[in-house]
Structures are given as structure tokens and as C-alpha cells.
Design a protein around this motif. Structure first.
Motif, PDB file in Angstrom:
ATOM      1  N   GLU A   1       0.869  -1.188   0.000  1.00  0.00           N
ATOM      2  CA  GLU A   1       0.000   0.000   0.000  1.00  0.00           C
ATOM      3  C   GLU A   1       0.903   1.234   0.000  1.00  0.00           C
ATOM      4  OE1 GLU A   1      -3.259  -0.019  -0.174  1.00  0.00           O
ATOM      5  OE2 GLU A   1      -3.732  -2.130   0.230  1.00  0.00           O
ATOM      6  N   SER A   2       0.279   2.422   0.011  1.00  0.00           N
ATOM      7  CA  SER A   2       1.086   3.641  -0.126  1.00  0.00           C
ATOM      8  C   SER A   2       2.104   3.817   1.010  1.00  0.00           C
ATOM      9  CB  SER A   2       0.166   4.860  -0.187  1.00  0.00           C
ATOM     10  OG  SER A   2      -0.601   4.904   0.996  1.00  0.00           O
ATOM     11  N   ASP A   3       1.647   3.667   2.256  1.00  0.00           N
ATOM     12  CA  ASP A   3       2.560   3.899   3.371  1.00  0.00           C
ATOM     13  C   ASP A   3       2.752   2.668   4.251  1.00  0.00           C
ATOM     14  OD1 ASP A   3       0.026   3.823   4.297  1.00  0.00           O
ATOM     15  OD2 ASP A   3       0.228   5.491   5.705  1.00  0.00           O
ATOM     16  N   HIS A   4       2.232   1.545   3.815  1.00  0.00           N
ATOM     17  CA  HIS A   4       2.430   0.330   4.595  1.00  0.00           C
ATOM     18  C   HIS A   4       2.337  -0.893   3.684  1.00  0.00           C
ATOM     19  CE1 HIS A   4      -1.991   0.828   4.561  1.00  0.00           C
ATOM     20  NE2 HIS A   4      -1.989  -0.491   4.497  1.00  0.00           N
ATOM     21  N   PHE A   5       2.769  -2.011   4.213  1.00  0.00           N
ATOM     22  CA  PHE A   5       2.562  -3.272   3.480  1.00  0.00           C
ATOM     23  C   PHE A   5       1.850  -4.260   4.396  1.00  0.00           C
ATOM     24  CE2 PHE A   5       6.644  -3.984   5.551  1.00  0.00           C
ATOM     25  CZ  PHE A   5       6.537  -5.291   6.007  1.00  0.00           C
ATOM     26  N   ILE A   6       1.208  -5.236   3.729  1.00  0.00           N
ATOM     27  CA  ILE A   6       0.431  -6.227   4.485  1.00  0.00           C
ATOM     28  C   ILE A   6       0.956  -7.621   4.149  1.00  0.00           C
ATOM     29  CG2 ILE A   6      -1.877  -7.206   4.867  1.00  0.00           C
ATOM     30  CD1 ILE A   6      -2.969  -4.478   3.823  1.00  0.00           C
ATOM     31  N   ILE A   7       1.142  -8.430   5.167  1.00  0.00           N
ATOM     32  CA  ILE A   7       1.397  -9.858   4.951  1.00  0.00           C
ATOM     33  C   ILE A   7       0.162 -10.579   5.474  1.00  0.00           C
ATOM     34  CG2 ILE A   7       2.860 -11.834   5.475  1.00  0.00           C
ATOM     35  CD1 ILE A   7       5.158  -9.839   5.999  1.00  0.00           C
ATOM     36  N   ARG A   8      -0.518 -11.259   4.545  1.00  0.00           N
ATOM     37  CA  ARG A   8      -1.776 -11.928   4.935  1.00  0.00           C
ATOM     38  C   ARG A   8      -1.549 -13.434   4.910  1.00  0.00           C
ATOM     39  NH1 ARG A   8      -6.448  -9.846   1.520  1.00  0.00           N
ATOM     40  NH2 ARG A   8      -6.238  -8.132   3.014  1.00  0.00           N
ATOM     41  N   ILE A   9      -1.838 -14.070   5.988  1.00  0.00           N
ATOM     42  CA  ILE A   9      -1.690 -15.531   6.076  1.00  0.00           C
ATOM     43  C   ILE A   9      -3.056 -16.113   6.408  1.00  0.00           C
ATOM     44  CG2 ILE A   9      -0.578 -17.433   7.321  1.00  0.00           C
ATOM     45  CD1 ILE A   9       1.787 -15.450   7.795  1.00  0.00           C
ATOM     46  N   ARG A  10      -3.551 -16.892   5.488  1.00  0.00           N
ATOM     47  CA  ARG A  10      -4.907 -17.440   5.667  1.00  0.00           C
ATOM     48  C   ARG A  10      -4.847 -18.957   5.548  1.00  0.00           C
ATOM     49  NH1 ARG A  10     -10.368 -15.416   4.094  1.00  0.00           N
ATOM     50  NH2 ARG A  10     -11.647 -17.234   3.642  1.00  0.00           N
ATOM     51  N   ASP A  11      -5.472 -19.634   6.474  1.00  0.00           N
ATOM     52  CA  ASP A  11      -5.523 -21.103   6.405  1.00  0.00           C
ATOM     53  C   ASP A  11      -6.963 -21.550   6.497  1.00  0.00           C
ATOM     54  OD1 ASP A  11      -6.286 -22.097   9.247  1.00  0.00           O
ATOM     55  OD2 ASP A  11      -4.783 -20.531   9.610  1.00  0.00           O
ATOM     56  N   ASN A  12      -7.212 -22.765   6.020  1.00  0.00           N
ATOM     57  CA  ASN A  12      -8.582 -23.294   6.102  1.00  0.00           C
ATOM     58  C   ASN A  12      -8.695 -24.345   7.203  1.00  0.00           C
ATOM     59  OD1 ASN A  12      -7.089 -25.241   4.875  1.00  0.00           O
ATOM     60  ND2 ASN A  12      -8.580 -25.767   3.282  1.00  0.00           N
ATOM     61  N   GLY A  13      -8.019 -24.048   8.324  1.00  0.00           N
ATOM     62  CA  GLY A  13      -8.022 -24.965   9.468  1.00  0.00           C
ATOM     63  C   GLY A  13      -9.287 -24.850  10.305  1.00  0.00           C
ATOM     64  N   VAL A  14      -9.148 -25.113  11.606  1.00  0.00           N
ATOM     65  CA  VAL A  14     -10.334 -25.170  12.490  1.00  0.00           C
ATOM     66  C   VAL A  14     -10.907 -23.790  12.808  1.00  0.00           C
ATOM     67  CG1 VAL A  14      -9.742 -27.359  13.600  1.00  0.00           C
ATOM     68  CG2 VAL A  14      -8.811 -25.220  14.512  1.00  0.00           C
ATOM     69  N   GLY A  15     -10.148 -22.750  12.494  1.00  0.00           N
ATOM     70  CA  GLY A  15     -10.627 -21.394  12.795  1.00  0.00           C
ATOM     71  C   GLY A  15     -10.582 -21.085  14.288  1.00  0.00           C
ATOM     72  N   ILE A  16     -11.082 -19.903  14.595  1.00  0.00           N
ATOM     73  CA  ILE A  16     -11.048 -19.486  16.013  1.00  0.00           C
ATOM     74  C   ILE A  16     -12.482 -19.228  16.474  1.00  0.00           C
ATOM     75  CG2 ILE A  16     -10.121 -17.788  17.649  1.00  0.00           C
ATOM     76  CD1 ILE A  16      -8.069 -17.119  15.346  1.00  0.00           C
ATOM     77  N   PRO A  17     -12.936 -19.863  17.550  1.00  0.00           N
ATOM     78  CA  PRO A  17     -14.304 -19.596  18.041  1.00  0.00           C
ATOM     79  C   PRO A  17     -14.468 -18.114  18.401  1.00  0.00           C
ATOM     80  CG  PRO A  17     -13.362 -21.500  19.147  1.00  0.00           C
ATOM     81  CD  PRO A  17     -12.264 -20.888  18.351  1.00  0.00           C
ATOM     82  N   GLU A  18     -15.671 -17.612  18.124  1.00  0.00           N
ATOM     83  CA  GLU A  18     -15.926 -16.177  18.341  1.00  0.00           C
ATOM     84  C   GLU A  18     -15.731 -15.767  19.807  1.00  0.00           C
ATOM     85  OE1 GLU A  18     -19.580 -15.032  16.516  1.00  0.00           O
ATOM     86  OE2 GLU A  18     -19.414 -12.995  17.299  1.00  0.00           O
ATOM     87  N   LYS A  19     -16.068 -16.695  20.710  1.00  0.00           N
ATOM     88  CA  LYS A  19     -16.015 -16.334  22.140  1.00  0.00           C
ATOM     89  C   LYS A  19     -14.587 -16.153  22.653  1.00  0.00           C
ATOM     90  CE  LYS A  19     -16.456 -21.117  23.664  1.00  0.00           C
ATOM     91  NZ  LYS A  19     -17.258 -22.075  24.407  1.00  0.00           N
ATOM     92  N   ILE A  20     -13.602 -16.697  21.912  1.00  0.00           N
ATOM     93  CA  ILE A  20     -12.219 -16.542  22.422  1.00  0.00           C
ATOM     94  C   ILE A  20     -11.378 -15.634  21.530  1.00  0.00           C
ATOM     95  CG2 ILE A  20     -12.195 -18.762  23.630  1.00  0.00           C
ATOM     96  CD1 ILE A  20     -10.304 -19.697  21.247  1.00  0.00           C
ATOM     97  N   ILE A  21     -11.993 -15.124  20.450  1.00  0.00           N
ATOM     98  CA  ILE A  21     -11.183 -14.355  19.483  1.00  0.00           C
ATOM     99  C   ILE A  21     -10.574 -13.098  20.115  1.00  0.00           C
ATOM    100  CG2 ILE A  21     -12.950 -12.833  18.446  1.00  0.00           C
ATOM    101  CD1 ILE A  21     -11.697 -13.917  15.687  1.00  0.00           C
ATOM    102  N   ASP A  22     -11.280 -12.542  21.149  1.00  0.00           N
ATOM    103  CA  ASP A  22     -10.734 -11.340  21.807  1.00  0.00           C
ATOM    104  C   ASP A  22      -9.576 -11.670  22.748  1.00  0.00           C
ATOM    105  OD1 ASP A  22     -12.560  -9.776  20.545  1.00  0.00           O
ATOM    106  OD2 ASP A  22     -14.049  -9.957  22.146  1.00  0.00           O
ATOM    107  N   LYS A  23      -9.421 -12.951  23.070  1.00  0.00           N
ATOM    108  CA  LYS A  23      -8.412 -13.319  24.073  1.00  0.00           C
ATOM    109  C   LYS A  23      -7.135 -13.869  23.452  1.00  0.00           C
ATOM    110  CE  LYS A  23     -12.092 -14.780  27.189  1.00  0.00           C
ATOM    111  NZ  LYS A  23     -12.728 -15.955  27.782  1.00  0.00           N
ATOM    112  N   ILE A  24      -7.137 -14.116  22.143  1.00  0.00           N
ATOM    113  CA  ILE A  24      -5.997 -14.871  21.575  1.00  0.00           C
ATOM    114  C   ILE A  24      -4.671 -14.122  21.669  1.00  0.00           C
ATOM    115  CG2 ILE A  24      -7.391 -16.282  20.004  1.00  0.00           C
ATOM    116  CD1 ILE A  24      -6.462 -14.340  17.754  1.00  0.00           C
ATOM    117  N   PHE A  25      -4.736 -12.785  21.782  1.00  0.00           N
ATOM    118  CA  PHE A  25      -3.485 -12.034  21.904  1.00  0.00           C
ATOM    119  C   PHE A  25      -3.060 -11.832  23.370  1.00  0.00           C
ATOM    120  CE2 PHE A  25      -5.091 -10.357  17.744  1.00  0.00           C
ATOM    121  CZ  PHE A  25      -4.141 -10.992  16.960  1.00  0.00           C
ATOM    122  N   ASN A  26      -3.874 -12.366  24.286  1.00  0.00           N
ATOM    123  CA  ASN A  26      -3.502 -12.253  25.704  1.00  0.00           C
ATOM    124  C   ASN A  26      -2.331 -13.184  25.993  1.00  0.00           C
ATOM    125  OD1 ASN A  26      -5.637 -10.579  26.005  1.00  0.00           O
ATOM    126  ND2 ASN A  26      -6.925 -12.023  27.140  1.00  0.00           N
TER     127      ASN A  26
END
Lengths: 353, 220
Positions: free
Chosen positions: A277-302
Motif C-alpha cells: 500500500e502507499s505507506d504500509h505493506f500487508i502480509i496476509r496468512i490465511r488457512d482453512n483450518g479449524v478457525g477461532i471460536p468467536e467467544k475466544i477471538i478477543d483473548k488470543i493475543f492475551n
């Protein structure tokens, strides 16, 4: 009718007596009331004194309690400080452990990467030894026939080709080692001109081989879509590499878990994409694994939050990755649908590098 | 003393009453305990006006109206009942058995006085015993009032309406107890002195009226 005429002397006596009686009574009543009042004030004073004494005692008791409590609090504070020091030490140890875990995963990949060219070098060296032994057999003859000459020439040509291949694979191993050394020599804070696409490519291989070294049955399709406009950028390559490695390992783990559930019908696919992008770049990593349940998605970076079984994860990988990207002034975003996919976007500013 | 001053002083029993009544006109809202005092003022005005008129204009009146002494007796009884009731309204302190005893004793003495000692409708002079007894009983009430005030440690007397009434009454009864006690014998022994004593009574009465006026005027 004037029945009784009273003398003025009697009247004076009566008047004075009446007044003496009245004012005497008043005086007695007043003195009596004053004495009662004085007694009341004395009692009140005594009561006040008693209350004051009680208050003093209570104050003393309270001060003593405060002192005791202060001492307790001081002890608790010291204990807490000790706990905090221990916690910091443990945290450092855990971070170190996470680094070591990453290194272990990386080492397996590196070993695999170097193993291939080494195999080639060994195989071609063995072949050359055999070819040279055969050549030696031909040369030991007193007279060389035309056929011998032709065979010797062929052998020399083969040996030469093999040496070329040995050199080629030797150089490949050398390049891998140099590349690793280059990364390992860097301090965490050092920036250097980095080809992000190449970095991603290298770490995809290392990560995949590292994961396969631990789980030989695992296979996945890896799709890459690198933005060719993403030239060399002055970034902290080691930090970015750590995050890429971490996210890829998680992606492989997730897909492996899903494959264990669904069996061969499941085809794991991981897509790595870079976007300029103009002032940044993105590295996107996408997998088709089990995914992350919605109820814990806010905690995964804890810190210390993990869904992996005990002993398989420290719970610090994503937390450290998040901190690394934040420290670079960027963002680490996640989107997921449970059972379908998980997508991580590393958004790293270029201008700030 | 000049004649006109004597006349003014003689009629002070009438005009002095206008001082508190004027104050009452200015401050109509008065507490309940002052109602007996107001009633007394109006009755006293009527009685005194008739009394003084009889005193000064008896030559124009029939013979049976030549004496106003009976009016003073009535006035004394009215004053006794009105101020006793005023003290009763001041609080339960004045409803004690001692006060009841004093009232009954005073009433008993008055009855005894008019049976055995004096004639209520005496044509020649007023009843000194009745007036002195009334003054003495009211003085007991006044003394009791001060005693209660001292016991309760009242700080600001100046803002108490009852204080001004009682103080005026105290001055009046202290002075007049002796005036009433000695007035009748003085009439025969020293008529000039008895006249001057009555002037003292009038001055005390003016003082009482001024203090009652102050009681009406002061804001509680």
C-alpha cells in the motif's frame, strides 16, 4: 363595714416578712438549683472524662492496630515485590522458552533445507568416487584401446558434471547457512533493506519443513501471491520473520488438527499474500483450518492464552507477535469463522521503518 | 407637683393602656399566651376609664356612683385571673401542686378577708388586703418565672415576649405590694403621703404598660 383595722406596724412586719419569705424561698430554690446544676456539670465532667479516657484507650488501640496493619501491609508489599520479581523472571524465562521453541522449529526446517543439498553432495561424491575408481581401472591398462579412451572421456565428463552439481548444491547449502547467519547476527532492533517476498518465501519453506519434521504425515498446499511492487524495504527482518514463522506454525497446527478430525477428505491450503500500500505493506496468512471460536477471538493475543494441549504451547506466540507488530507501529488483525478459516493480517508501516 | 401634672398622672391608668394597645395595632399577630394580657388591657381600659371618670366627675353623678373603690377591687380580681392564666399558658412549670396550693390559699384568704376583715363593696376606700394579696401572688409567679429561666439557662431574654411582660409585672407588683399594704392605714394617718404613694402606683402602672407594649412589639 370595716371589720378589722390592722395597725401600720403590723402591716410593715407582714410586708417585710412576706418579702423575706418570698426572696428567701427564691434564694433557697436558686441555690438548690445551682447546686443541682453544679452536680450535673460535675457528673457531666466525669462522664466526659470517662469518655475522653475511653477515646484515648480506643485511639491507643487503634494506633496499635494501625501499626500492626502497617507492618502486615509492609510484609505483604515485600512478598508482592518478591512475587513480582519472580513473575518477571518467569516471564523472561517463558519468553526465552518461546524463542527457543521458535528456534527449534526453525532448526528443523534449516536442517531439512541443508539436508537436501548435503544428500546431493554426498551422493554425487560417492558416484564420483566410483567413476574415478572405474577410470583408474581403465588407466591401469598398459595400452588403451579406442573404446577405453571413449569410456574414460565419458567418465571424465560425468565426473565433471557431478562436480558441477556438487558445487551447485554446496553453494545452495552455503547460501542457506549465510542467509540464516545473516538473520541470526542481527539485533532485534536492527533494520535492513529486506525483500519481504523473499523473506516470506524462505520462512514458508523453513516453517513447513520444520512442522513436517515433527509431523511427517502432514501435507499442505501452499499458495503464494506476492505483490511484485513490494521492493526492498528497510525493516526489522528478524522481527517480521519471527511473526511470519509463528503465524505459519499456528496455521499448520490448525489445519493438522482439522485433518485429524476430517481425515483425507480435507485438503489443507494455506495462502500467503503480500500487498503493497502507499505507506504500509500487508502480509496476509490465511488457512482453512479449524478457525477461532468467536467467544475466544478477543483473548488470543492475551499472554499465556492457548488452545493447544498442555505442554504443546506456551501461549506467548501470538502475544509476542502482537507486541512485535505494535512495537513496529503496525497492527496485527485477525478474522475467522469457526471451522472454516483463520486469517491474520500483519499491517506494517513503511514510513516509520 | 403642678396641678396639670397631677391630673395627667391620675389619668395615667387610662392613657398608659393605649401604649400597649397601640403596639398591638401595629403587631396584631401575637402568641396564644399573650391573649389573657390583651383581654386584661381592654377590661382595664374600661374599668379605669369609668373609675377615673367617677373620681373626677362625681359631683355630676348620683350619690351611689360617688365611689369607684369597688371597680379597683374588680380590677384587682380581673388582673389576678388574667395574669394567672397567662402564667399557666407559659408552660407546665406553673401547673405544679405548689402553684395550685398558692392559688387556693390566695382565694381562701380573699374569701376570708371579705367575710371577716373587709367589705368588698366598701364605699370609702379600696381593699388594701385584696390588692396586696393579688400583688404578692403575682410576685410569686414572677419569681418562679425567673427561677425557671435561670434553671433553663436562657441566653437571649430580649427576644422573649413573656420576659418583657413578666418584668413589667414584677416591677408593678413589687412596688405596689407595699403601696397597697400601707395605702388604707395611710389614708387616715397621712393622707398626703397616701396620695403621693398612689402617684408611685401610677408610675409603676405606666412602666407595666410600656413593658407590655415592648412585649407586643418585639419579634419572637
Amino acid at each position: 363595714m370595716y371589720l378589722l383595722d390592722m395597725d401600720i406596724e403590723y402591716r410593715v412586719i407582714i410586708g417585710i416578712s412576706a418579702m423575706i419569705l418570698l426572696f428567701g424561698s427564691f434564694l433557697v430554690s436558686f441555690i438548690s438549683s445551682q447546686r443541682k446544676k453544679l452536680q450535673y456539670h460535675k457528673d457531666l465532667e466525669a462522664l466526659h472524662e470517662e469518655q475522653r479516657q475511653t477515646l484515648t484507650n480506643q485511639n491507643t488501640l487503634l494506633e496499635k492496630k494501625v501499626e500492626e496493619r502497617t507492618a502486615e501491609l509492609k510484609e505483604q508489599k515485600e512478598a508482592l515485590q518478591h512475587s513480582l520479581s519472580e513473575l518477571k523472571l518467569t516471564q523472561n524465562q517463558l519468553v526465552q522458552r518461546e524463542k527457543m521453541a521458535s528456534l527449534g522449529e526453525l532448526t528443523a526446517g534449516i536442517a531439512h533445507e541443508i539436508q537436501n543439498p548435503l544428500n546431493f553432495v554426498n551422493n554425487f561424491s560417492e558416484i564420483n568416487t566410483e567413476l574415478l575408481a572405474e577410470m583408474k581401472g581403465h588407466l591401469s591398462k598398459e595400452t588403451l584401446s579406442k573404446d577405453d579412451n571413449t569410456q574414460i572421456n565419458n567418465l571424465v565428463s560425468n565426473v565433471s558434471d557431478n562436480f558441477e552439481k556438487i558445487v551447485q548444491h554446496g553453494k545452495r547449502a552455503d547460501a542457506i547457512v549465510k542467509s540464516m547467519l545473516q538473520h541470526s547476527r542481527m539485533n532485534p532492533g536492527d533494520n535492513e533493506l529486506t525483500d519481504v517476498n523473499q523473506l516470506c518465501s524462505e520462512y514458508i519453506k523453513l516453517s513447513y519443513q520444520g512442522f513436517r519434521a515433527r509431523n511427517k504425515l502432514f501435507n499442505t498446499q501452499i499458495e503464494t501471491d506476492f505483490d511484485q511492487n513490494l521492493d526492498k524495504i528497510n525493516i526489522n527482518a528478524q522481527s517480521i520473520a519471527r511473526v511470519v514463522l509463528n503465524l505459519l506454525n499456528n496455521a499448520f497446527y490448525s489445519m493438522d488438527e482439522k485433518k485429524k478430525k476430517l481425515g483425507e477428505t480435507f485438503k489443507p491450503v494455506v495462502v500467503v499474500r503480500t500487498i503493497r500500500e502507499s505507506d504500509h505493506f500487508i502480509i496476509r496468512i490465511r488457512d482453512n483450518g479449524v478457525g477461532i471460536p468467536e467467544k475466544i477471538i478477543d483473548k488470543i493475543f492475551n499472554p499465556f492464552f492457548t488452545t493447544k494441549p498442555s505442554g504443546q504451547g506456551t501461549g506467548l506466540g501470538l502475544s509476542l507477535s502482537y507486541d512485535i507488530i505494535k512495537a513496529l507501529g503496525g497492527e496485527l488483525k485477525v478474522s475467522s469463522s469457526e471451522g472454516e478459516f483463520a486469517e491474520f493480517n500483519m499491517i506494517v508501516p513503511i514510513a516509520h521503518q | 407637683m403642678p396641678e396639670f401634672l397631677t391630673k395627667i398622672l391620675d389619668w395615667s391608668e387610662v392613657w398608659a393602656l393605649f401604649i400597649p394597645l397601640l403596639a398591638l395595632m401595629l403587631k396584631r399577630e401575637q402568641p396564644r399566651f399573650l391573649k389573657p394580657v390583651i383581654v386584661y388591657l381592654w377590661i382595664a381600659l374600661v374599668l379605669n376609664f369609668i373609675g377615673d371618670t367617677i373620681g373626677d366627675f362625681k359631683v355630676y353623678l348620683p350619690h351611689w356612683l360617688h365611689s369607684n373603690n369597688v371597680l379597683y377591687n374588680f380590677h384587682s380580681l380581673i388582673r389576678f385571673f388574667c395574669f394567672s392564666y397567662f402564667f399557666l399558658l407559659l408552660g407546665k412549670n406553673f401547673k405544679s401542686p405548689v402553684n395550685k396550693l398558692i392559688n387556693f390559699a390566695a382565694l381562701g384568704f380573699i374569701i376570708y378577708n371579705f367575710i371577716f376583715l373587709e367589705n368588698f363593696i366598701n364605699f370609702h376606700h379600696l381593699s388594701g388586703n385584696l390588692l396586696a394579696t393579688e400583688a404578692y401572688v403575682l410576685l410569686i409567679y414572677c419569681i418562679q418565672y425567673y427561677l425557671f429561666q435561670l434553671k433553663t439557662d436562657t441566653i437571649d431574654f430580649k427576644r422573649k415576649k413573656d420576659f418583657w411582660v413578666v418584668t413589667g409585672l414584677s416591677i408593678y407588683v413589687v412596688v405596689n405590694f407595699f403601696v397597697f399594704l400601707f395605702y388604707v392605714p395611710m389614708l387616715t394617718e397621712n393622707p398626703n403621703l397616701s396620695e403621693q404613694m398612689w402617684s408611685v402606683h401610677n408610675l409603676a402602672y405606666i412602666t407595666l404598660c410600656i413593658f407590655i407594649a415592648k412585649a407586643f412589639y418585639v419579634s419572637a
